[in-house]
Design an enzyme around this catalytic site. Structure first.
Site, PDB file in Angstrom:
ATOM      1  CG  ASP A  11      -2.602   5.991   0.125  1.00 31.43           C
ATOM      2  OD1 ASP A  11      -2.405   5.443   1.221  1.00 31.43           O
ATOM      3  OD2 ASP A  11      -1.669   6.263  -0.667  1.00 31.43           O
TER       4      ASP A  11
HETATM    5  C1  NOJ Z   1       0.178   5.464   2.406  1.00 33.47           C
HETATM    6  C2  NOJ Z   1       0.815   5.004   1.147  1.00 33.47           C
HETATM    7  O1  NOJ Z   1       0.707   6.002   0.149  1.00 33.47           O
HETATM    8  C3  NOJ Z   1       0.223   3.715   0.595  1.00 33.47           C
HETATM    9  O2  NOJ Z   1       1.005   3.285  -0.474  1.00 33.47           O
HETATM   10  C4  NOJ Z   1       0.118   2.672   1.680  1.00 33.47           C
HETATM   11  O3  NOJ Z   1      -0.441   1.492   1.154  1.00 33.47           O
HETATM   12  C5  NOJ Z   1      -0.715   3.198   2.819  1.00 33.47           C
HETATM   13  N1  NOJ Z   1      -0.085   4.389   3.349  1.00 33.47           N
HETATM   14  C6  NOJ Z   1      -0.919   2.168   3.923  1.00 33.47           C
HETATM   15  O4  NOJ Z   1       0.244   1.930   4.597  1.00 33.47           O
END
Ligand code: NOJ
Length: 749
Positions: free
Chosen positions: A295
Site C-alpha cells: 500500500d
Molecule cells: C492507500 C489505500 O489504503 C489503498 O487502498 C490505495 O490503493 C492506495 N492508497 C493508493 O491510492
C-alpha cells in the site's frame, strides 16, 4: 507465458473432501516464466531490477491533477528513462499515460513498458454506486456489468492496473472504509470478489479492455480495533481463516493477478512483513503466483510501527517477507542493489520479485503492444458513454434500501405540485460520487434536485441547503421549516460528505454531522410526514433519525447518476430492491454486531437482560438486521423445504421457499438462505448467509424460489490447520432478512 501450478485446484479439492486439510505445508509453486521474460532478467543490472520494483507517482509533485490539463512531468520521465521505475500511479488520460509509456519503451535501456495503476474502485468516468451500495443490490450481474464498464473506460484512458477490489470485511461502521466493502458476510463478499475479478480482468488479461486487478487489503484491515483507521487488529488465525480469507481465496480462484497487503498490523505484525500470511498462506497454501504490491508508503511506515529501524531495514524486511513491488516508499531503488552486493539480500529473492513484475506485464500484453491502452479516439468515444450512464442509473436504483415507510408515505404521488428539498445534499453534485471518484466530473453529476426535475418538470422544488455547519444557522433553519410548511411533499437529503467517509475518515460517532439532526427535528415538529434520503458511506448510527422520520431511504453514495435514481424511487418509477449488506446497530456500544455472531453459553433473549450474553441497558438485536429492506408491497414466506434432502452424497442441496405477494403493488423480494450447524467443535455463527435469489411478483401472485446450497460452504476451520466438513444437523433458515426466518433442518452425514 507464466503457467499456474496444475496442482493447486486439485489440492484444495482433495483437502475439502477429506475434511482434514493442511496437515502438511505445500511448497511455493514455481511458475514457469517465458524465455522473453527470462532473457530480460538476464540483461538487467541490479539497479534496473530494483527499478522494476518501484511504483511511484506518475506526475511531478507540483502537477495540479484537478485541472485535467495535459500533464508534463520531466522528473518522472527522467527516472523512467534511467530505468528506475517499473510502474506509475495516480495519472490518467490516454495522452498523459502514452507519453510516459513512450519514454519507457523508447528511451530507457531495456525498453520495458510501465504498469500504470489507479484506484478504479467503482467506476472511472461513469461513477457507479460505492461498493457498499453495489453490495446492497444483491445483484451480481449488475456488479459484473459495472466493473466491465469501469475497465473499458479506465483502459481507454491508459490505465492497465486497478487497486481493487477491496475485499475487507466490514463489521464496524466507525471504520470509514466500510464504504469500499461488500459488508459483513464473508460468503457474499467472496461471491462479489469472483465477479469483480472476472469483469475487471476480462477473459484475457492481454485484451486492451482488461486491467490487472489487485485484491486488498490482505488481510484483516477491516478488523481494526475500535474502527480506527490504520490501527492494529486482533484476530485469531482461525477466525482469520473463517472470516477474512474467503474473499481473497475466491479472488485467487478467479485468477486475480495482484494482492496488496494491509497497512495495519494483525496480532502485532504489519501486513507487509507478515511472512505467515504472505508466504505460508498466500504463496504456499493458496498457490498465488501473481504480484504483491505494498500500500502507499507502507514500507516507510514500518519504523513508525516500531518493527524496523529505518527505510533500508524496512525495505529489506518487506522484500524478504514476500513483497514484490513498493508503492511510493522509494526505498527499493536506492537500497536493494547494495544489499545484494553486500550479501544482506539474497539476489534470487530480488529476481523472483522482478520476474513477477515482468510476467504481469507480459500477461497484460504490454511486451507485445505497449500502446494498446493509450488510444485517445477510444477514450473520447467511451468515457461517460450514454449506455454507461444508463447502467449507472439502473445500478443506483438497485442500491437503494428502503428502511422505513410508515403509512406507505412512499412512493409519492406524481400529482403533487410542490416539494421541499432540505439538507446538505438536495442540490449537491460534489458528494454523490463518494470518496473514490477516479475521473468522475462533479458538474456532470445528476443531483437529487435535477433528478426530480427530469421526471417531474413542472413540480415546484423549494431547495434549502443547510445542516452541515458546526454552528446553528437560525435563518437557514427557519427557511427550511417554511419551505416544508409550504410544500405538498418534504424530502430531507442528509448524511455525510464524501470525504467524511472512506480512507482516513473513521468516526467515533458515525451519526449525522453538524446541525442535521436539529434540522430534522425542526421539520418533524411540523407534524407533516417527511422522507429522509441518507447519503453516506455507512449506516448512520442515529436513533432519532429512524424514530422521527416517516420514511427513510439509505442511498449510500449512489454515483454520478444517483440523483435521478433516488427521484425515480421516491416517485414510484422504480421500486426498492436493495437490501442491507450490513446490520444497522441501535447504538455505538453494540458494535460489532453482525448476523453471524457466534452462539454463546448464555443465549440472549434479545431485549436487555442480566445474566445473559448482552447488555442490561441495550438489546442484543440490531435496529435493522442484515438483509433487511422494505418493498412497496408485502410478502408472505413459507417455511423452507429441502428438495433433495434424501440424496446422501449431494454436493448441492436445493431449498424451496414459496412466496406470495400479499400487497397491492407488484414488487421484488430477496429470498435469503442462512445456515447454522447445531453441533460442532467450535461455537458456530448463529446464522450465515449462504444463498439468495430474487422474486418479482404481481399483487396476489405466488411463486417458488429455489436456492442452491453448496455443501462445501458448510465446512469450517476447527483449528488453524484443519478444515472440518459439515456433519450432523444443520439448520436452514429462509426469509426476507436475517432476523425474520423460518427453519428446517438438514442432516449431513
Ligand atoms: C492507500 C489505500 O489504503 C489503498 O487502498 C490505495 O490503493 C492506495 N492508497 C493508493 O491510492
Amino acid at each position: 507465458m507464466m503457467t499456474h501450478s496444475p496442482l493447486s485446484p486439485l489440492l484444495s479439492l482433495c483437502a475439502f473432501l477429506s475434511g482434514l486439510v493442511l496437515s502438511m505445508t505445500p511448497a511455493i509453486s514455481q511458475p514457469v516464466y517465458s524465455e522473453r521474460v527470462m532473457s530480460l532478467l538476464r540483461q538487467m543490472s541490479l539497479e534496473e531490477k530494483a527499478g522494476q520494483l518501484n511504483l511511484q507517482a506518475g506526475h511531478d509533485p507540483d502537477v495540479d491533477l484537478q485541472s485535467r490539463a495535459p500533464i508534463s512531468s520531466p522528473l518522472v520521465e527522467q527516472a523512467i528513462r534511467e530505468g528506475k521505475v517499473g510502474g506509475v500511479l495516480n495519472i490518467a488520460g490516454a495522452g498523459n499515460t502514452r507519453q510516459l509509456q513512450l519514454v519507457a519503451t523508447t528511451q530507457s535501456r531495456l525498453k520495458i513498458p510501465l504498469l500504470i495503476g489507479l484506484d478504479v474502485v467503482h467506476g472511472f468516468r461513469t461513477i457507479f454506486p460505492v461498493p457498499i451500495g453495489q453490495a446492497a443490490s444483491f445483484n451480481l450481474d449488475l456488479i459484473g456489468a459495472a466493473e466491465r464498464v469501469a475497465a473499458i473506460e479506465a483502459t481507454a484512458s491508459g490505465i492497465n492496473w486497478t487497486f481493487a477490489p477491496v475485499l475487507d470485511m466490514a463489521r464496524d461502521p466507525r471504520w470509514g472504509r466500510m464504504v469500499e466493502t461488500a459488508g459483513e458476510s464473508p460468503w457474499y463478499t467472496a461471491a462479489i470478489a469472483r465477479t469483480r475479478v472476472q469483469s475487471l480482468q476480462g477473459l484475457h488479461l492481454s485484451d486492451p479492455s482488461s486491467m490487472l486487478a489487485c485484491a486488498k487489503h490482505f488481510v484483516g484491515n477491516g478488523a481494526t480495533e475500535g474502527g480506527r483507521e490504520y490501527t492494529g487488529a486482533n484476530l485469531s488465525f482461525r477466525s482469520m481463516r473463517d472470516n477474512e480469507l474467503p474473499p481473497f481465496e475466491a479472488a485467487i480462484g478467479a485468477g486475480i493477478g495482484c494482492i496488496m497487503p494491509a497497512f495495519n498490523a494483525v496480532d502485532g505484525v504489519p501486513g507487509i512483513v507478515n511472512k505467515r500470511m504472505l508466504s505460508d498462506v498466500l504463496r504456499k497454501e493458496l498457490q498465488f503466483t501473481g504480484l504483491v504490491v505494498t500500500d502507499h508508503g507502507a514500507i516507510a511506515e514500518l519504523p513508525f510501527h516500531g518493527v524496523a529501524d529505518n527505510l533500508v531495514d524496512a525495505s529489506l524486511a518487506a522484500l524478504t517477507s514476500g513483497v514484490d513491488m513498493d508503492m511510493a516508499s522509494m526505498g527499493f531503488g536506492p537500497f536493494l542493489p547494495d544489499a545484494v552486493r553486500s550479501g544482506a539480500l539474497n539476489g534470487d529473492l530480488l529476481d523472483q520479485a522482478v520476474l513477477r513484475v515482468l510476467s504481469v506485464k507480459e500477461r497484460l500484453g504490454l511486451l507485445d503492444d505497449p500502446f494498446a491502452r493509450h488510444d485517445q479516439r477510444r477514450e473520447q468515444m467511451l468515457l461517460g458513454h450514454p449506455d454507461h450512464l444508463l447502467l449507472a442509473r439502473q445500478f443506483a436504483e438497485e442500491s437503494l434500501v428502503l428502511l422505513k415507510n410508515d403509512h406507505a408515505l412512499l412512493p409519492f404521488k406524481r400529482s403533487a405540485r410542490s416539494i421541499a428539498l432540505i439538507g446538505p445534499f438536495g442540490a449537491d453534485q460534489d458528494h454523490l460520487m463518494g470518496p473514490w471518484e477516479a475521473a468522475g466530473i462533479h458538474r456532470d453529476v445528476v443531483s437529487l434536485r435535477e433528478g426530480m426535475t427530469r421526471i417531474l418538470p413542472h413540480i415546484t422544488i423549494r431547495t434549502v441547503t443547510t445542516g452541515y455547519e458546526d454552528k446553528a444557522d437560525p435563518k437557514a433553519l427557519a427557511q427550511a421549516v417554511a419551505a416544508a410548511r409550504a410544500s405538498d411533499l418534504i424530502v430531507l437529503a442528509l448524511g455525510e460528505k464524501a470525504m467524511d467517509s472512506g480512507e482516513a475518515s473513521s468516526r467515533a460517532n458515525p451519526g449525522l454531522p453538524g446541525q442535521q439532526l436539529a434540522l430534522l427535528k425542526a421539520v418533524a415538529r411540523l407534524g407533516k410526514p417527511f422522507a429522509v434520503v441518507v447519503i453516506a458511506g455507512r449506516p448512520m448510527i442515529e436513533p432519532a433519525l429512524y424514530a422521527r422520520s416517516t420514511a427513510v431511504v439509505q442511498a449510500w453514495f449512489p454515483g454520478s447518476q444517483g440523483g435521478e435514481a433516488i427521484a425515480r424511487l421516491l416517485f414510484g418509477l422504480s421500486e426498492p430492491v436493495g437490501r442491507l449488506p450490513v446490520s444497522i446497530v441501535r447504538s455505538i456500544g453494540q458494535i460489532p454486531l453482525t448476523h453471524d455472531k457466534r452462539s454463546t453459553g448464555r443465549p440472549s433473549p434479545g431485549p436487555p437482560e442480566a445474566w445473559a450474553s448482552g447488555y442490561i441497558d441495550e438489546a442484543t438485536t440490531p435496529l435493522y438486521p442484515f438483509g433487511y429492506g422494505l418493498a412497496y408491497t408485502q410478502f408472505n414466506y413459507s417455511a423452507p423445504m429441502i428438495i433433495n434432502a434424501d440424496e446422501a452424497d449431494a454436493r448441492t442441496y436445493r431449498i424451496k421457499v414459496t412466496v406470495k405477494n400479499t400487497g397491492e403493488r407488484a414488487g421484488t423480494t430477496l429470498v435469503q438462505l442462512y445456515t447454522h450447524q447445531r453441533l460442532a467443535t467450535i461455537a458456530q455463527p448463529e446464522k450465515q448467509l449462504r444463498g439468495f435469489t430474487r422474486l418479482y411478483l404481481n399483487p396476489g401472485e405466488q411463486a417458488d424460489a429455489i436456492i442452491s446450497l453448496n455443501r462445501d460452504d458448510l465446512s469450517y476451520w476447527s483449528t488453524d490447520t484443519n478444515r472440518q466438513a459439515a456433519q450432523g444437523w444443520i439448520d436452514l433458515m429462509t426469509g426476507p432478512n436475517a432476523a425474520d426466518t423460518k427453519t428446517t433442518a438438514l442432516f449431513v452425514r
